[in-house]
Write a protein that holds these residues in place. Structure first.
Motif: not given
Length: 153
Positions: A30-33, A46, A49
């Motif tokens: 899961g990745v937020l944003g 951005s 990650w």
């Protein structure tokens, strides 16, 4: 940096890795944003990650069970004097790019100079503390620091 590393010379894998793991399968994270860049080294945007962790390799890697120990990743050997005025690396001959080309001293110097001269402010500051890079052989080099530093190596 503090004491003796937990894993001795010649260790084959980190304790949390299973060298006999079956290949295949899947992994979902899961990745937020959101992200709008695949370049983790620029100020603009951005970045995703996972690029820094899964695409770019460094000379050394952390064993997350030890806060102050690093182990060779692209480097097969590292040396530094007691005063920590320099750090020397020897590149592992198995270190390769995705196309199979070997990682060379020139590649490391290029990456270092690019981050020092054009990288994010933290890279420019950090690598700006290096006085020079010395070639020690076809797979070996040394970063000599402007002044000794306990953490810089």
């Amino acid at each position: 940096m503090h004491g003796v590393p937990a894993l001795g010379a010649g260790f084959s894998h980190f304790p949390h890795a299973d060298p006999n793991a079956q290949p295949g399968g899947g992994l979902r994270l899961g990745v937020l944003g959101a992200f709008d860049s695949l370049n983790p080294f620029t100020l603009g945007g951005s970045p995703l990650w996972a690029m820094r962790r899964n695409v770019v390799e460094s000379l050394m890697a952390r064993n997350f069970d030890e806060p102050f120990s690093l182990y060779g990743l692209l480097a097969e050997a590292v040396a530094l004097p007691d005063d920590r005025s320099w750090v020397a690396f020897r590149i592992n001959p198995a270190a390769r790019f995705s196309d199979g080309a070997p990682v060379t001293v020139d590649d490391v110097i290029f990456s270092f100079e690019t981050l020092r001269d054009k990288g994010r402010p933290n890279h420019r500051f950090y690598y700006g503390q290096v006085d020079r890079v010395e070639r020690l052989g076809p797979r070996a080099f040394r970063f000599v620091f402007k002044k000794p530093d306990r953490e810089l190596p």
